[in-house]
Motif scaffolding. Structure first.
Motif, PDB file in Angstrom:
ATOM      1  N   ILE A   1       0.833  -1.052   0.052  1.00  0.00           N
ATOM      2  CA  ILE A   1       0.089  -0.061  -0.083  1.00  0.00           C
ATOM      3  C   ILE A   1       0.833   1.495   0.032  1.00  0.00           C
ATOM      4  O   ILE A   1       1.644   1.601   0.918  1.00  0.00           O
ATOM      5  CB  ILE A   1      -0.999   0.043   1.202  1.00  0.00           C
ATOM      6  CG1 ILE A   1      -1.997  -1.244   0.855  1.00  0.00           C
ATOM      7  CG2 ILE A   1      -1.715   1.358   1.383  1.00  0.00           C
ATOM      8  CD1 ILE A   1      -3.118  -1.535   1.974  1.00  0.00           C
ATOM      9  N   TYR A   2       0.782   2.053  -1.098  1.00  0.00           N
ATOM     10  CA  TYR A   2       1.419   3.224  -1.366  1.00  0.00           C
ATOM     11  C   TYR A   2       0.517   4.503  -0.940  1.00  0.00           C
ATOM     12  O   TYR A   2      -0.378   4.427  -1.706  1.00  0.00           O
ATOM     13  CB  TYR A   2       2.001   3.481  -2.745  1.00  0.00           C
ATOM     14  CG  TYR A   2       3.162   2.258  -3.163  1.00  0.00           C
ATOM     15  CD1 TYR A   2       4.425   2.498  -2.963  1.00  0.00           C
ATOM     16  CD2 TYR A   2       2.642   0.844  -3.575  1.00  0.00           C
ATOM     17  CE1 TYR A   2       5.394   1.414  -3.233  1.00  0.00           C
ATOM     18  CE2 TYR A   2       3.416   0.250  -3.847  1.00  0.00           C
ATOM     19  CZ  TYR A   2       4.884   0.397  -3.735  1.00  0.00           C
ATOM     20  OH  TYR A   2       5.610  -0.867  -4.180  1.00  0.00           O
ATOM     21  N   GLU A   3       1.044   5.453  -0.014  1.00  0.00           N
ATOM     22  CA  GLU A   3       0.436   6.292   0.202  1.00  0.00           C
ATOM     23  C   GLU A   3       1.237   7.579   0.171  1.00  0.00           C
ATOM     24  O   GLU A   3       2.347   8.026   0.713  1.00  0.00           O
ATOM     25  CB  GLU A   3      -0.323   6.358   1.528  1.00  0.00           C
ATOM     26  CG  GLU A   3      -1.472   7.564   1.788  1.00  0.00           C
ATOM     27  CD  GLU A   3      -2.429   7.240   2.735  1.00  0.00           C
ATOM     28  OE1 GLU A   3      -3.122   8.082   3.062  1.00  0.00           O
ATOM     29  OE2 GLU A   3      -2.173   5.951   3.502  1.00  0.00           O
ATOM     30  N   ALA A   4       1.076   8.924  -0.691  1.00  0.00           N
ATOM     31  CA  ALA A   4       1.838   9.854  -0.677  1.00  0.00           C
ATOM     32  C   ALA A   4       2.358  10.579   0.793  1.00  0.00           C
ATOM     33  O   ALA A   4       1.520  10.647   1.559  1.00  0.00           O
ATOM     34  CB  ALA A   4       1.234  11.117  -1.397  1.00  0.00           C
ATOM     35  N   GLY A   5       3.328  10.721   0.934  1.00  0.00           N
ATOM     36  CA  GLY A   5       3.902  11.201   1.900  1.00  0.00           C
ATOM     37  C   GLY A   5       4.318  10.448   3.166  1.00  0.00           C
ATOM     38  O   GLY A   5       4.599  10.588   4.610  1.00  0.00           O
ATOM     39  N   LYS A   6       3.825   8.985   2.781  1.00  0.00           N
ATOM     40  CA  LYS A   6       4.079   8.032   4.070  1.00  0.00           C
ATOM     41  C   LYS A   6       4.795   6.879   3.565  1.00  0.00           C
ATOM     42  O   LYS A   6       5.112   6.545   2.514  1.00  0.00           O
ATOM     43  CB  LYS A   6       2.583   7.184   4.264  1.00  0.00           C
ATOM     44  CG  LYS A   6       1.810   8.469   4.947  1.00  0.00           C
ATOM     45  CD  LYS A   6       0.285   7.691   5.348  1.00  0.00           C
ATOM     46  CE  LYS A   6      -0.478   8.402   6.058  1.00  0.00           C
ATOM     47  NZ  LYS A   6      -1.908   8.268   6.274  1.00  0.00           N
ATOM     48  N   ASP A   7       5.337   5.890   4.513  1.00  0.00           N
ATOM     49  CA  ASP A   7       6.220   4.696   4.145  1.00  0.00           C
ATOM     50  C   ASP A   7       5.160   3.761   3.599  1.00  0.00           C
ATOM     51  O   ASP A   7       4.260   3.504   3.912  1.00  0.00           O
ATOM     52  CB  ASP A   7       6.711   4.090   5.433  1.00  0.00           C
ATOM     53  CG  ASP A   7       7.844   5.096   5.964  1.00  0.00           C
ATOM     54  OD1 ASP A   7       8.629   5.743   5.017  1.00  0.00           O
ATOM     55  OD2 ASP A   7       8.262   4.978   7.241  1.00  0.00           O
TER      56      ASP A   7
ATOM     57  N   LEU B   1      -7.438   1.556   4.965  1.00  0.00           N
ATOM     58  CA  LEU B   1      -7.996   2.509   4.004  1.00  0.00           C
ATOM     59  C   LEU B   1      -8.930   3.353   4.494  1.00  0.00           C
ATOM     60  O   LEU B   1      -8.940   4.517   4.070  1.00  0.00           O
ATOM     61  CB  LEU B   1      -8.285   1.723   2.697  1.00  0.00           C
ATOM     62  CG  LEU B   1      -7.314   0.728   1.948  1.00  0.00           C
ATOM     63  CD1 LEU B   1      -7.707  -0.141   1.021  1.00  0.00           C
ATOM     64  CD2 LEU B   1      -5.785   1.463   1.695  1.00  0.00           C
ATOM     65  N   LYS B   2      -9.791   2.956   5.239  1.00  0.00           N
ATOM     66  CA  LYS B   2     -11.129   3.706   5.490  1.00  0.00           C
ATOM     67  C   LYS B   2     -10.505   4.402   6.939  1.00  0.00           C
ATOM     68  O   LYS B   2     -10.649   5.529   6.955  1.00  0.00           O
ATOM     69  CB  LYS B   2     -12.284   2.682   5.810  1.00  0.00           C
ATOM     70  CG  LYS B   2     -13.524   3.552   5.494  1.00  0.00           C
ATOM     71  CD  LYS B   2     -14.772   2.824   5.654  1.00  0.00           C
ATOM     72  CE  LYS B   2     -15.921   3.613   5.315  1.00  0.00           C
ATOM     73  NZ  LYS B   2     -17.137   2.504   5.786  1.00  0.00           N
ATOM     74  N   GLY B   3      -9.974   3.795   8.097  1.00  0.00           N
ATOM     75  CA  GLY B   3      -9.791   4.354   9.426  1.00  0.00           C
ATOM     76  C   GLY B   3      -8.191   4.770   9.233  1.00  0.00           C
ATOM     77  O   GLY B   3      -7.983   5.557  10.280  1.00  0.00           O
ATOM     78  N   GLY B   4      -7.439   4.427   8.448  1.00  0.00           N
ATOM     79  CA  GLY B   4      -6.141   5.160   8.574  1.00  0.00           C
ATOM     80  C   GLY B   4      -5.337   4.596   9.433  1.00  0.00           C
ATOM     81  O   GLY B   4      -4.103   4.933   9.884  1.00  0.00           O
ATOM     82  N   LYS B   5      -5.641   3.325  10.066  1.00  0.00           N
ATOM     83  CA  LYS B   5      -4.746   2.612  10.922  1.00  0.00           C
ATOM     84  C   LYS B   5      -4.277   1.218  10.414  1.00  0.00           C
ATOM     85  O   LYS B   5      -5.007   0.431   9.887  1.00  0.00           O
ATOM     86  CB  LYS B   5      -5.625   2.386  12.326  1.00  0.00           C
ATOM     87  CG  LYS B   5      -4.848   2.083  13.325  1.00  0.00           C
ATOM     88  CD  LYS B   5      -5.782   2.084  14.613  1.00  0.00           C
ATOM     89  CE  LYS B   5      -5.101   1.586  16.021  1.00  0.00           C
ATOM     90  NZ  LYS B   5      -4.339   0.515  15.971  1.00  0.00           N
ATOM     91  N   ILE B   6      -2.892   1.092  10.278  1.00  0.00           N
ATOM     92  CA  ILE B   6      -2.166  -0.070   9.740  1.00  0.00           C
ATOM     93  C   ILE B   6      -2.749  -1.152  10.551  1.00  0.00           C
ATOM     94  O   ILE B   6      -2.568  -1.219  11.822  1.00  0.00           O
ATOM     95  CB  ILE B   6      -0.772   0.092   9.730  1.00  0.00           C
ATOM     96  CG1 ILE B   6      -0.410   1.270   8.761  1.00  0.00           C
ATOM     97  CG2 ILE B   6      -0.062  -1.017   9.379  1.00  0.00           C
ATOM     98  CD1 ILE B   6       0.848   1.901   8.833  1.00  0.00           C
ATOM     99  N   VAL B   7      -2.810  -2.283   9.851  1.00  0.00           N
ATOM    100  CA  VAL B   7      -3.228  -3.668  10.373  1.00  0.00           C
ATOM    101  C   VAL B   7      -1.860  -4.496  10.724  1.00  0.00           C
ATOM    102  O   VAL B   7      -1.428  -5.018  10.068  1.00  0.00           O
ATOM    103  CB  VAL B   7      -4.135  -4.498   9.659  1.00  0.00           C
ATOM    104  CG1 VAL B   7      -4.815  -5.725  10.584  1.00  0.00           C
ATOM    105  CG2 VAL B   7      -5.419  -3.790   9.324  1.00  0.00           C
TER     106      VAL B   7
END
Lengths: 185, 122
Positions: free
Chosen positions: B81-87, B107-113
């Motif tokens: 999972i690639y997200e701009a500005g994040k690892d 993806l919805k909650g913003g919290k990595i599992v």
């Protein structure tokens, strides 16, 4: 692979990597035999490459040296007493009519026959991953058949991409309905 | 029957939406689809992401795509999972159920599992 449809997914990924614009996937079945033919208009392979492609230690990938796609598909065919053949025309030698044909035949009654499995998922996965490639799918069972040609869908859709979720759902449902109609299980 | 007329209707509906989608797609979900990934069960994982992202209404923000072998075949199915500005976040040994959870929480909650991500022990 647990299903032949997974082998088909894997083999067609080779076609897309060879920059195919159109990939035809044909499955022909009767009581005793199942034949899969995958025809693409990709860059094709040289004779040298072709000779080594069924060797499990030949691959184009660079992450590691073992390529198992074709060998696994060949194994699935040969373990039923069937066979796999590949013919290919490399773009350098055949600038007009290049591409590859993979043909595999299976004895359905053999105890080691791998079931076809979820071919609908394979088709939707291919379209989702390669929305700019055209796919022509035909599955003939005795006298009936199921078919889908993305070129026809594109004509209706104009510039709406084939990997749009609602379009993918339509493709999936359309294929399932066709299968129900011919009572294929 | 899923007719071409129905497909035409989808097109008409989508035409208006497409305009809104331009310039978005900040999160990229990439599923490994080489021989190793396919054999390990990547096909239902991909299908789950495509379906759940849509169900969660995240189509404007998230794109789901396929890639080849990343070189860790024993950890397949692998999802990056690639997200701009994040690892980059790498999920391993994925299943359709885990994919559903990742869509909901990450993806919805913003919290990595975290329990499904790759660690040094792998």
């Amino acid at each position: 692979m647990k299903e032949l449809s997974l082998n088909i997914l894997d083999i067609v990924e080779n076609s897309t990597k060879a920059k195919a614009e159109l990939v035809e996937i044909e499955i022909i079945e009767d009581k005793t035999t199942l034949t899969v033919r995958i025809t693409d208009d990709g860059s094709g392979m040289s004779e040298e490459t072709l000779l080594s492609v069924t060797d499990p230690f030949y691959t184009t990938r660079t992450t590691r040296k073992v390529g198992m796609g074709i060998p696994l598909f060949r194994l699935a065919a040969e373990q039923t007493g069937g066979s796999l053949t590949i013919t290919s025309h490399h773009i350098d030698d055949y600038p007009e009519e290049h591409g590859t044909v993979v043909n595999a035949s299976f004895d359905k009654s053999h105890i080691d026959f791998t079931p076809l499995g979820d071919i609908v998922s394979t088709i939707t996965t291919l379209i989702q991953g390669h929305p700019d490639v055209d796919f022509k799918f035909t599955h003939t069972v005795d006298d009936s058949s199921v078919s889908l040609d993305t070129r026809e869908l594109r004509e209706v859709l104009d510039d709406i991409p084939l990997d749009n979720f609602e379009v993918l759902l339509w493709i999936k449902d359309n294929l399932i309905e066709q299968y129900n109609k011919i009572k294929y299980k | 029957m899923k007719s071409l007329a129905e497909l035409q209707a989808i097109k008409e509906r989508m035409k208006n939406k497409i305009v809104l989608r331009e310039g978005t797609g900040d999160i990229r979900v990439v599923v490994g689809m080489a021989t190793c990934g396919i054999a390990a069960g990547a096909r239902p994982v991909l299908a789950a992401f495509v379906e759940e992202v849509s169900n969660a209404g995240l189509n404007d923000k998230v794109t789901v795509s396929q890639t080849g072998c990343v070189g860790y075949c024993q950890l397949e199915p692998i999802v990056e999972i690639y997200e701009a500005g994040k690892d980059k976040v790498t999920y391993i040994h994925m299943t359709a159920d885990k994919a559903k959870e990742v869509v909901e929480k990450h993806l919805k909650g913003g919290k990595i599992v975290a329990e499904y991500t790759v660690t040094d022990d792998n």
